[in-house]
Design a protein around this motif. Structure first.
Motif, PDB file in Angstrom:
ATOM      1  N   PHE A  54       0.684 -10.815  -5.312  1.00 24.34           N
ATOM      2  CA  PHE A  54      -0.314 -10.153  -4.477  1.00 24.34           C
ATOM      3  C   PHE A  54      -1.411 -11.106  -3.995  1.00 24.34           C
ATOM      4  O   PHE A  54      -2.449 -10.670  -3.510  1.00 24.34           O
ATOM      5  CB  PHE A  54      -0.958  -8.999  -5.264  1.00 24.34           C
ATOM      6  N   GLY A 110      -1.365  -4.752  -2.620  1.00 19.86           N
ATOM      7  CA  GLY A 110      -1.561  -3.984  -3.845  1.00 19.86           C
ATOM      8  C   GLY A 110      -2.119  -2.600  -3.616  1.00 19.86           C
ATOM      9  O   GLY A 110      -2.170  -1.791  -4.545  1.00 19.86           O
ATOM     10  N   ARG A 154      -0.514   0.780  -4.914  1.00 19.11           N
ATOM     11  CA  ARG A 154       0.498   0.425  -5.912  1.00 19.11           C
ATOM     12  C   ARG A 154       0.146   0.994  -7.285  1.00 19.11           C
ATOM     13  O   ARG A 154      -1.021   1.077  -7.677  1.00 19.11           O
ATOM     14  CB  ARG A 154       0.624  -1.085  -6.029  1.00 19.11           C
ATOM     15  N   ILE A 193      -3.874  -4.190  -8.162  1.00 20.93           N
ATOM     16  CA  ILE A 193      -3.294  -2.940  -7.671  1.00 20.93           C
ATOM     17  C   ILE A 193      -4.198  -1.780  -8.087  1.00 20.93           C
ATOM     18  O   ILE A 193      -5.163  -1.949  -8.815  1.00 20.93           O
ATOM     19  CB  ILE A 193      -1.856  -2.722  -8.183  1.00 20.93           C
ATOM     20  N   ASP A 194      -3.854  -0.586  -7.630  1.00 23.20           N
ATOM     21  CA  ASP A 194      -4.729   0.567  -7.828  1.00 23.20           C
ATOM     22  C   ASP A 194      -4.727   1.114  -9.247  1.00 23.20           C
ATOM     23  O   ASP A 194      -5.768   1.549  -9.749  1.00 23.20           O
ATOM     24  CB  ASP A 194      -4.331   1.695  -6.866  1.00 23.20           C
TER      25      ASP A 194
END
Length: 303
Positions: free
Chosen positions: A202, A209, A212, A235-236
């Motif tokens: 990423f 991301g 994600r 990412i989340d």
């Protein structure tokens, strides 16, 4: 009957042989049966045996390959015990020690067959207890606090990354198959050297991301904790999907934990398909391909 009903009825439904066979053991799983073999790697190496008993699991479309492996084992003087998953008309029943119902839930029946055959009936019984505990938390009647339904909501509209500790790649395989085959959702397995992959994947475009989700399956060991730390900056969301807790209140690992986590994944996938408005059944494309593979086997080889 709906998949939810089949899932509800699954714990305790194994009706195959329970007698322990003579070891040492070799184990092979082909086609739909391959996941069950991987779940049982603690009981028997996934290989051809040179002595003792060869356990051979297969579904109808892999019949020719299974026949070849059985012949190789018999020539070596190894006792062959075969189990199939699918319609009885697709097999020579004289060669089978056990015929499991076909479909995605055949994994349970075939895995329990291997556990009993290899002398691990205590582990098979422990797995049943874990599955019952999972069922009590995941049935559709439980609306609030249902972990399978809640995870399905988190997965809705997303393509999750799947991670597991080293040596537990079968958990990734199980969830990837269930999410795709039942939930109709693509997931991304991150099994080999995940730190090398995640620290670079990423970097060039951080927006990759966005949206994600990553699932850490089983337990969060030191490596997975590092993976979590990396992912949380990129990412989340990162979620731990632990081994199920049995009725004793203790987290179950090993075979019972792996089969229990597979069962939990099946519930998640069923709720996800419901949320997606898709069918839980195998896709028409899969049915067509499997039908063509099975029809390629001459009928006189099945009778």
């Amino acid at each position: 009957m709906s998949l939810f009903r089949f899932l509800t009825d699954l714990p305790g439904s194994y009706q195959g042989p329970t007698r322990a066979l003579e070891g040492p053991f070799g184990l092979l799983g082909l086609g739909e049966a391959s996941l069950a073999a991987r779940l049982c790697e603690d009981f028997a190496p996934v290989t051809l045996a040179r002595e003792g008993t060869q356990l051979l699991l297969n579904s109808p479309e892999t019949q020719a390959a299974a026949d070849d492996f059985a012949a190789l084992s018999e020539v070596s003087g190894v006792q062959v015990q075969r189990a199939g998953a699918g319609e009885g008309s697709r097999f020579d029943l004289n060669t089978l020690a056990f015929l499991a119902p076909g479909g995605v839930l055949s994994t349970y029946h075939l895995a329990q067959f291997v556990a009993h055959a290899t002398g691990h009936s205590a582990e098979a019984q422990q797995a049943e207890e874990v599955l019952r505990a999972v069922r009590e938390r995941c049935v559709p009647e439980i609306e609030d606090g249902n972990p399978a339904r809640e995870l399905a909501w988190s997965l809705w509209g997303r393509a999750p990354l799947l991670l597991a500790p080293t040596g537990e790649g079968v958990l990734i395989e199980a969830f990837q198959m269930l999410l795709a085959r039942v939930g109709k959702v693509l997931s991304v397995p991150v099994e080999h050297e995940p730190l090398y992959l995640l620290t670079g994947a990423f970097e060039a475009h951080h927006e990759r991301g966005d949206g994600r989700l990553a699932l850490i399956l089983g337990e969060e060991d030191a490596e997975m904790a590092l993976c979590r730390a990396v992912l949380e900056t990129r990412i989340d969301e990162v979620l731990l999907v632990p081994y199920p807790v049995g009725h004793t209140g203790a987290e179950a690992g090993g075979y019972a934990g792996a089969l229990g986590l597979w069962y939990f994944g099946a519930w998640v996938a069923a709720y996800l398909s419901e949320r997606e408005g898709a069918s839980c059944e195998d896709s028409p494309a899969l049915k067509q391909v499997l039908g063509e593979l099975v029809s390629a086997v001459p009928n006189d080889e099945l009778n």
